[in-house]
Design a protein around this motif. Structure first.
Motif, PDB file in Angstrom:
ATOM      1  N   SER A 186      29.262  38.532  41.441  1.00 25.32           N
ATOM      2  CA  SER A 186      30.588  38.009  41.743  1.00 25.32           C
ATOM      3  C   SER A 186      30.800  36.693  41.012  1.00 25.32           C
ATOM      4  CB  SER A 186      30.788  37.823  43.248  1.00 25.32           C
ATOM      5  OG  SER A 186      29.812  36.967  43.802  1.00 25.32           O
ATOM      6  N   VAL A 187      32.034  36.482  40.563  1.00 24.74           N
ATOM      7  CA  VAL A 187      32.430  35.247  39.889  1.00 24.74           C
ATOM      8  C   VAL A 187      33.502  34.591  40.746  1.00 24.74           C
ATOM      9  CG1 VAL A 187      33.366  34.202  37.798  1.00 24.74           C
ATOM     10  CG2 VAL A 187      31.927  36.249  37.634  1.00 24.74           C
ATOM     11  N   TRP A 188      33.241  33.349  41.176  1.00 27.14           N
ATOM     12  CA  TRP A 188      34.139  32.636  42.079  1.00 27.14           C
ATOM     13  C   TRP A 188      35.096  31.747  41.296  1.00 27.14           C
ATOM     14  CZ3 TRP A 188      31.771  30.816  47.318  1.00 27.14           C
ATOM     15  CH2 TRP A 188      30.962  31.843  47.850  1.00 27.14           C
ATOM     16  N   ASN A 189      36.363  31.753  41.709  1.00 31.55           N
ATOM     17  CA  ASN A 189      37.348  30.878  41.074  1.00 31.55           C
ATOM     18  C   ASN A 189      38.058  30.029  42.124  1.00 31.55           C
ATOM     19  OD1 ASN A 189      38.917  33.093  42.073  1.00 31.55           O
ATOM     20  ND2 ASN A 189      40.595  32.439  40.737  1.00 31.55           N
ATOM     21  N   ARG A 190      38.748  28.979  41.673  1.00 31.66           N
ATOM     22  CA  ARG A 190      39.311  27.975  42.572  1.00 31.66           C
ATOM     23  C   ARG A 190      40.609  28.407  43.249  1.00 31.66           C
ATOM     24  NH1 ARG A 190      37.688  22.525  41.910  1.00 31.66           N
ATOM     25  NH2 ARG A 190      36.121  22.218  40.284  1.00 31.66           N
ATOM     26  N   ASN A 191      41.436  29.178  42.559  1.00 30.96           N
ATOM     27  CA  ASN A 191      42.802  29.394  43.023  1.00 30.96           C
ATOM     28  C   ASN A 191      43.138  30.883  43.032  1.00 30.96           C
ATOM     29  OD1 ASN A 191      45.512  29.298  43.628  1.00 30.96           O
ATOM     30  ND2 ASN A 191      46.051  27.840  42.022  1.00 30.96           N
ATOM     31  N   ALA A 192      43.110  31.486  44.212  1.00 30.14           N
ATOM     32  CA  ALA A 192      43.396  32.916  44.337  1.00 30.14           C
ATOM     33  C   ALA A 192      44.872  33.231  44.133  1.00 30.14           C
ATOM     34  CB  ALA A 192      42.937  33.418  45.707  1.00 30.14           C
ATOM     35  N   SER A 193      45.743  32.234  44.275  1.00 29.80           N
ATOM     36  CA  SER A 193      47.183  32.472  44.151  1.00 29.80           C
ATOM     37  C   SER A 193      47.683  32.368  42.709  1.00 29.80           C
ATOM     38  CB  SER A 193      47.960  31.488  45.035  1.00 29.80           C
ATOM     39  OG  SER A 193      47.733  30.151  44.629  1.00 29.80           O
ATOM     40  N   ASP A 194      46.832  31.898  41.797  1.00 27.31           N
ATOM     41  CA  ASP A 194      47.213  31.820  40.384  1.00 27.31           C
ATOM     42  C   ASP A 194      46.926  33.173  39.742  1.00 27.31           C
ATOM     43  OD1 ASP A 194      47.532  31.334  37.669  1.00 27.31           O
ATOM     44  OD2 ASP A 194      46.605  29.350  37.741  1.00 27.31           O
ATOM     45  N   HIS A 195      47.914  34.044  39.797  1.00 27.03           N
ATOM     46  CA  HIS A 195      47.715  35.435  39.360  1.00 27.03           C
ATOM     47  C   HIS A 195      47.310  35.513  37.891  1.00 27.03           C
ATOM     48  CE1 HIS A 195      48.245  39.801  39.448  1.00 27.03           C
ATOM     49  NE2 HIS A 195      48.940  39.690  38.333  1.00 27.03           N
ATOM     50  N   GLN A 196      47.921  34.689  37.057  1.00 23.69           N
ATOM     51  CA  GLN A 196      47.598  34.717  35.628  1.00 23.69           C
ATOM     52  C   GLN A 196      46.141  34.366  35.389  1.00 23.69           C
ATOM     53  OE1 GLN A 196      50.077  32.218  33.186  1.00 23.69           O
ATOM     54  NE2 GLN A 196      48.856  32.551  31.336  1.00 23.69           N
ATOM     55  N   ALA A 197      45.652  33.316  36.052  1.00 21.33           N
ATOM     56  CA  ALA A 197      44.262  32.906  35.875  1.00 21.33           C
ATOM     57  C   ALA A 197      43.302  33.944  36.443  1.00 21.33           C
ATOM     58  CB  ALA A 197      44.028  31.550  36.552  1.00 21.33           C
ATOM     59  N   VAL A 198      43.659  34.526  37.575  1.00 21.34           N
ATOM     60  CA  VAL A 198      42.797  35.535  38.206  1.00 21.34           C
ATOM     61  C   VAL A 198      42.645  36.753  37.305  1.00 21.34           C
ATOM     62  CG1 VAL A 198      42.647  37.179  40.120  1.00 21.34           C
ATOM     63  CG2 VAL A 198      43.215  34.795  40.576  1.00 21.34           C
ATOM     64  N   MET A 199      43.757  37.248  36.773  1.00 18.00           N
ATOM     65  CA  MET A 199      43.691  38.456  35.946  1.00 18.00           C
ATOM     66  C   MET A 199      43.078  38.162  34.572  1.00 18.00           C
ATOM     67  SD  MET A 199      44.697  40.443  38.179  1.00 18.00           S
ATOM     68  CE  MET A 199      44.648  41.964  37.242  1.00 18.00           C
ATOM     69  N   ALA A 200      43.308  36.963  34.039  1.00 21.81           N
ATOM     70  CA  ALA A 200      42.687  36.591  32.765  1.00 21.81           C
ATOM     71  C   ALA A 200      41.174  36.498  32.924  1.00 21.81           C
ATOM     72  CB  ALA A 200      43.251  35.265  32.262  1.00 21.81           C
ATOM     73  N   LEU A 201      40.712  36.004  34.076  1.00 22.97           N
ATOM     74  CA  LEU A 201      39.279  35.940  34.336  1.00 22.97           C
ATOM     75  C   LEU A 201      38.692  37.337  34.408  1.00 22.97           C
ATOM     76  CD1 LEU A 201      36.682  34.448  35.034  1.00 22.97           C
ATOM     77  CD2 LEU A 201      37.457  34.340  37.415  1.00 22.97           C
ATOM     78  N   ARG A 202      39.390  38.251  35.067  1.00 24.02           N
ATOM     79  CA  ARG A 202      38.913  39.640  35.126  1.00 24.02           C
ATOM     80  C   ARG A 202      38.721  40.209  33.722  1.00 24.02           C
ATOM     81  NH1 ARG A 202      43.068  44.389  36.101  1.00 24.02           N
ATOM     82  NH2 ARG A 202      43.575  43.514  34.044  1.00 24.02           N
ATOM     83  N   ASP A 203      39.735  40.054  32.878  1.00 26.14           N
ATOM     84  CA  ASP A 203      39.662  40.605  31.526  1.00 26.14           C
ATOM     85  C   ASP A 203      38.548  39.945  30.724  1.00 26.14           C
ATOM     86  OD1 ASP A 203      41.814  42.172  32.227  1.00 26.14           O
ATOM     87  OD2 ASP A 203      43.298  40.864  31.256  1.00 26.14           O
ATOM     88  N   SER A 204      38.361  38.638  30.914  1.00 23.69           N
ATOM     89  CA  SER A 204      37.320  37.917  30.188  1.00 23.69           C
ATOM     90  C   SER A 204      35.933  38.383  30.612  1.00 23.69           C
ATOM     91  CB  SER A 204      37.473  36.413  30.432  1.00 23.69           C
ATOM     92  OG  SER A 204      36.563  35.678  29.659  1.00 23.69           O
ATOM     93  N   ILE A 205      35.735  38.610  31.907  1.00 23.68           N
ATOM     94  CA  ILE A 205      34.446  39.121  32.399  1.00 23.68           C
ATOM     95  C   ILE A 205      34.162  40.489  31.795  1.00 23.68           C
ATOM     96  CG2 ILE A 205      33.203  39.920  34.440  1.00 23.68           C
ATOM     97  CD1 ILE A 205      34.787  37.802  36.042  1.00 23.68           C
ATOM     98  N   LYS A 206      35.153  41.361  31.822  1.00 25.82           N
ATOM     99  CA  LYS A 206      34.974  42.700  31.248  1.00 25.82           C
ATOM    100  C   LYS A 206      34.584  42.618  29.775  1.00 25.82           C
ATOM    101  CE  LYS A 206      37.974  45.641  34.080  1.00 25.82           C
ATOM    102  NZ  LYS A 206      39.123  46.588  34.040  1.00 25.82           N
ATOM    103  N   ARG A 207      35.250  41.730  29.064  1.00 24.59           N
ATOM    104  CA  ARG A 207      35.012  41.614  27.630  1.00 24.59           C
ATOM    105  C   ARG A 207      33.615  41.077  27.336  1.00 24.59           C
ATOM    106  NH1 ARG A 207      39.165  39.097  26.830  1.00 24.59           N
ATOM    107  NH2 ARG A 207      38.452  36.933  26.744  1.00 24.59           N
ATOM    108  N   HIS A 208      33.195  40.030  28.030  1.00 23.51           N
ATOM    109  CA  HIS A 208      31.906  39.408  27.737  1.00 23.51           C
ATOM    110  C   HIS A 208      30.731  40.250  28.231  1.00 23.51           C
ATOM    111  CE1 HIS A 208      32.911  35.580  25.871  1.00 23.51           C
ATOM    112  NE2 HIS A 208      33.996  35.558  26.631  1.00 23.51           N
ATOM    113  N   LEU A 209      30.917  40.976  29.317  1.00 23.66           N
ATOM    114  CA  LEU A 209      29.837  41.836  29.811  1.00 23.66           C
ATOM    115  C   LEU A 209      29.860  43.218  29.168  1.00 23.66           C
ATOM    116  CD1 LEU A 209      29.659  41.071  33.645  1.00 23.66           C
ATOM    117  CD2 LEU A 209      28.549  39.910  31.730  1.00 23.66           C
TER     118      LEU A 209
END
Length: 239
Positions: A186-209
């Motif tokens: 699991s990767v923890w982030n600061r702001n669950a309500s920032d939809h853009q940051a949340v979804m960008a993090l998802r895509d970045s995790i998929k890409r790097h892994l």
């Protein structure tokens, strides 16, 4: 993972490790915090001073200082008091060299008992839902078969300390949860309500892994975890 040019830049002074193991990229001077960041001016100044000292010493400073934590979970209902008592700080590091010194001595995920959690968080952030840096955030969750979890965990650790994931200032840390039938990253982030940051993090995790399309990622805000007293049940599926 890093390309060949990035790896060569740090191998000259980094501790000797097997050639098949990738090296994280040392960070340059800190970038300004994004909208998800909570880094104040004093904290930025301290980070710059730390990096300057480490560079002067011939080391390769990371953008952030990190701490490894270890939790041997006990059966029963989770309470904040019991959980905090079980969290043990292992070691902290702030340079490429310091990372490899401690990482090479950590037990491999395949040797850890179940249930166990291994946490890697930025300094000053405890691996607790209730921590001030985490309480308004959430986490992306990926479930792995036990035979492959160690490799994905190492790739995630290198991406995290190398500041390679998008919206890096919005990231608090990562957790490897060793369970009986599977392991969970699991990767923890600061702001669950920032939809853009949340979804960008998802895509970045998929890409790097380099996750295969068959892997499903789930997201859960920490306030939902506090309500149902569960880390991984009742998640939001995001693909």
């Amino acid at each position: 993972m890093m390309d060949t040019v990035e790896k060569k830049e740090i191998e000259a002074k980094a501790p000797s490790v097997p050639s098949t193991t990738p090296h994280p990229q040392p960070a340059a001077s800190p970038a300004p915090p994004t909208s998800g960041g909570e880094v104040d001016a004093d904290g930025e100044a301290e980070e710059r001073e730390r990096q300057a000292r480490e560079l002067k010493s011939g080391l390769h400073p990371l953008k952030h200082k990190f701490v490894f934590w270890y939790t041997r979970r006990t059966p029963g209902v989770r309470s904040q008091t019991s959980y905090e008592e079980n969290i043990k700080k292992i070691i902290e590091f702030s340079t490429v060299e310091g990372f490899w010194v401690c990482y090479c001595h950590l037990a491999r995920p395949s040797t850890l008992p179940s249930p166990t959690d291994l946490h890697l968080f930025k300094e000053g952030i405890r691996p607790l839902w209730e921590d001030s840096a985490n309480c308004n955030g959430g986490k992306w969750i990926i479930r792995f078969k036990k035979v492959v979890s160690g490799r994905f965990w190492e790739d995630l650790v290198l991406a995290l300390i190398g500041d390679q994931l998008d919206y890096g200032e919005n990231i608090c840390g990562a957790v490897l949860s060793i369970r009986f039938n599977e392991d969970i990253l699991s990767v923890w982030n600061r702001n669950a309500s920032d939809h853009q940051a949340v979804m960008a993090l998802r895509d970045s995790i998929k890409r790097h892994l380099k996750l295969p399309p068959s892997y499903v990622m789930e997201y859960k805000p920490h306030d939902a975890s506090l309500r149902d007293n569960s880390s991984y049940r009742n998640t939001w599926l995001r693909g």
